[in-house]
Design an enzyme around this catalytic site. Structure first.
Site, mmCIF file in Angstrom:
data_model
loop_
_atom_site.group_PDB
_atom_site.id
_atom_site.type_symbol
_atom_site.label_atom_id
_atom_site.label_comp_id
_atom_site.label_asym_id
_atom_site.label_seq_id
_atom_site.Cartn_x
_atom_site.Cartn_y
_atom_site.Cartn_z
ATOM 1 C CE LYS A 9 -30.669 84.665 28.836
ATOM 2 N NZ LYS A 9 -31.053 85.672 29.867
ATOM 3 C CD GLN A 42 -27.506 104.297 17.043
ATOM 4 O OE1 GLN A 42 -27.216 103.691 18.081
ATOM 5 N NE2 GLN A 42 -26.724 104.329 15.995
ATOM 6 C CG HIS A 110 -22.144 111.520 17.907
ATOM 7 N ND1 HIS A 110 -20.854 111.041 17.891
ATOM 8 C CD2 HIS A 110 -22.898 110.604 17.248
ATOM 9 C CE1 HIS A 110 -20.817 109.896 17.236
ATOM 10 N NE2 HIS A 110 -22.039 109.609 16.839
ATOM 11 C CG HIS A 127 -17.872 107.343 20.709
ATOM 12 N ND1 HIS A 127 -17.808 108.152 19.589
ATOM 13 C CD2 HIS A 127 -18.145 106.092 20.241
ATOM 14 C CE1 HIS A 127 -18.039 107.424 18.513
ATOM 15 N NE2 HIS A 127 -18.242 106.176 18.868
ATOM 16 C CG ASP A 204 -30.026 105.482 12.587
ATOM 17 O OD1 ASP A 204 -30.309 104.816 13.600
ATOM 18 O OD2 ASP A 204 -28.948 106.083 12.448
ATOM 19 C CD GLN A 264 -24.514 117.607 9.813
ATOM 20 O OE1 GLN A 264 -24.102 118.735 10.108
ATOM 21 N NE2 GLN A 264 -23.873 116.822 8.960
ATOM 22 N NE ARG A 342 -40.459 121.752 18.783
ATOM 23 C CZ ARG A 342 -39.850 120.583 18.656
ATOM 24 N NH1 ARG A 342 -39.452 119.923 19.722
ATOM 25 N NH2 ARG A 342 -39.636 120.072 17.465
#
Length: 579
Positions: A9, A42, A110, A127, A204, A264, A342
């Site tokens: 596909k 992700q 992570h 992982h 990203d 980070q 928050r």
């Protein structure tokens, strides 16, 4: 290309445009185990800071498979006259390895990896190894053996795919000893240049809304296989044309920038710590059924692939929907509710650009020195401070910012090829003086952050907490500096440019202007007292160049010159403590 390669596909992808998945990949995509990746972000908790960063491991895995197949096919074409040419089946194996390299990730990527306890032998859960377990389970559970055999993929090829996912270290034995270049495509353990990074750098930056100077399309046509000697071994490796050295340099610069600005990010790390606390609290109250009806809690689910396949990012919603009054679930709901409101853990102290002595300090050592003990009770001026510095209310997090190889230039491990006088090509590892000069001399930067879980602290309490952290960190630094070491001859480096601590590193967010709102201060030292060494080294050269000019003076080694009569001052508008 072998038969059936284009019978799969077509996926429309924002990074690679139209991606055609071959049939042997499509049968893997159409399984519950792979579809689970749709529910694993992700970038984990980064979406709480960058709202558009909600892309998942699903589309990333398809992108890696696409790039892996593209590179492997190109190498196959270039290598067709070799005595051991790359086979169609091996190209298919690379595509499947790229597709399945991340199926072992847990919730929020992570973040979950950090809280799974080690096994009985003390081995940390990874992982990549879980991906291999799930890949084998996926084939067995969906009875894909016969379907894969129709594409000439047999048991020995399944073993090869598993090794491609794990990557091969320098001296590790390979199933296909003469095909080392294929092991470098998806997970390159030699120098870190692989299609996994090419895809997630591009993806990203796209979803984070950032621009990147790195373009893998510039590099792809210039990848070839040549024999490279490392130590006593010579084997065919992925080599790059010397003219793309600067492009590879941009790749490593992009990696560091992404770590500074998003991976980070201070708030992202805080929310990650909070989610990990919530998962730990709720772990025993979340049940996943594995093989034979055996039940596992959240952290034990990694032991059974059937149970683990039920674990994804949606467990946050499961915790919030729960009406259980068990103390663990109540605490987990409270933590997640704080994230949504928050009301985050507060960063009471931050030590940026830690010097060489402080870089090696373990976070557990810092925490032991900062938390209160019986002798400290009398020195704390309020019950709030006692609460802040309880062991279960303090988190010390250490962030390492580098270019992929710690304090070493990553380009030193990459073989480049160029034309020789007779028109042929020759590959070699380049010495440092022949590499691009874009990377700063300071290749590793370490930042300590100290968080408290106590909410709603006032300005005075935060200031007192920060002062305590400052004193304790200086104690650690003095102890480490007092240990005698063998003098090492150092290179004379050019002095950095601009003011050392008025701004965060390149690409980072602007300085916060309210200590009350965020509870964050930065340790910044000027070596005012020769008896108390600075906690800081100079900021990274690339970062310093972006900080603007200032009046600070530096000595010939690039260190800030001592200033007489230095005093401890607080600038509440810029979050800085100056010694």
């Amino acid at each position: 290309m072998h038969a059936g390669r284009h019978n799969g596909k077509v996926f429309n992808d924002p990074i690679h445009s139209s991606v055609q998945m071959p049939k042997h990949c499509q049968i893997i995509i159409d399984t519950p185990e792979f579809q689970r990746l749709r529910f694993i972000k992700q970038l984990g908790c980064t979406c709480y800071v960058f709202p558009s960063a909600v892309h998942t491991r699903f589309e990333h895995s398809i992108g890696v498979s696409h790039l892996g197949g593209k590179l492997a096919s190109m190498l196959q074409h270039n290598d067709r006259n070799s005595s051991v040419p790359i086979q169609n089946t091996e190209v298919a194996c690379v595509e499947i390895a790229g597709l399945c390299h991340d199926i072992g990730h847990g919730p929020f990527s992570h973040a979950f990896e950090d809280i799974v306890p080690p096994d009985k032998d003390g081995k940390k859960w990874k992982h990549e190894e879980q991906s291999v377990i799930l890949f084998r389970y996926l084939i067995q559970h969906n009875s894909l053996e016969k379907k894969l055999e129709e594409h000439n993929i047999y048991a020995k090829d399944i073993d090869f795919i598993c090794q491609l996912i794990l990557g091969v270290k320098k001296d590790e034995e390979m199933l296909r000893e003469n095909k080392f270049c294929l092991y470098q495509i998806v997970n390159n353990s030699v120098n870190g240049v692989d299609v996994d990074k090419w895809d997630y750098f591009a993806r990203d930056t796209h979803y984070l809304g950032m621009k990147s100077a790195f373009d893998f399309n510039r590099i792809l046509p210039f990848v070839k296989v040549f024999d490279v000697k490392r130590g006593s071994k010579t084997r065919g490796e992925l080599c790059f044309r010397d003219k793309v050295a600067s492009d590879l340099n941009h790749m490593f610069l992009t990696r560091r920038r992404l770590h500074y600005t998003s991976y980070q990010h201070r708030v992202s790390k805080i929310i990650t710590i909070m989610l990990k606390d919530a998962f730990r609290e709720a772990a025993d109250h979340l049940v996943f059924v594995g093989k034979g009806g055996k039940e596992y809690n959240l952290l034990e689910s990694v032991k059974d692939p059937e149970a683990f396949c039920q674990v994804n990012d949606t467990i946050v919603n499961e915790i919030m929907r729960s009406r259980s009054q068990e103390s663990g679930m109540v605490k987990a709901r409270e933590i997640i509710d704080r994230i949504h409101k928050r009301e985050l853990y507060q960063c009471i102290a931050e030590c940026q650009h830690a010097n060489e002595e402080m870089r090696t300090v373990d976070s557990a050592v810092i925490k032991r020195l900062i938390v209160i003990d019986a002798d400290d009770l009398s020195s704390l001026s309020s019950s709030s401070l006692m609460e802040i510095f309880r062991a279960d209310n303090i988190e010390v997090e250490v962030s390492h910012f580098d270019y992929g190889s710690g304090d070493k230039n990553p380009l030193l491990d990459i073989p480049f090829y160029k034309k020789t006088g007779d028109g042929k090509f020759d590959a070699e590892l380049l010495p440092e003086d022949k590499l691009p000069a874009d990377l700063p001399q300071r290749l590793l930067d370490v930042t300590f952050r100290i968080y408290t879980k106590v909410p709603k602290l006032d300005r005075e309490t935060i200031k007192n907490a920060r002062d305590r952290c400052t004193t304790r960190l200086e104690m650690i630094n003095r102890r480490r500096r007092s240990v005698p070491t063998t003098p090492v001859k150092q290179k004379v480096r050019s002095p950095p440019i601009g003011r050392m601590a008025s701004s965060p590193p390149i690409g980072a967010v602007s300085p916060l202007n309210s200590i009350t709102s965020y509870g964050l201060d930065s340790f910044v030292s000027t070596d005012g007292d020769a008896g108390i060494p600075s906690l800081m080294s100079n900021p990274p050269d690339a970062a310093a160049a972006a900080l603007g000019t200032g009046s600070a003076e530096f000595n010939s080694r690039g260190s800030r010159s001592p200033e007489p009569e230095a005093k401890v001052t607080l600038d509440t508008t810029k979050r800085n403590i100056t010694f």
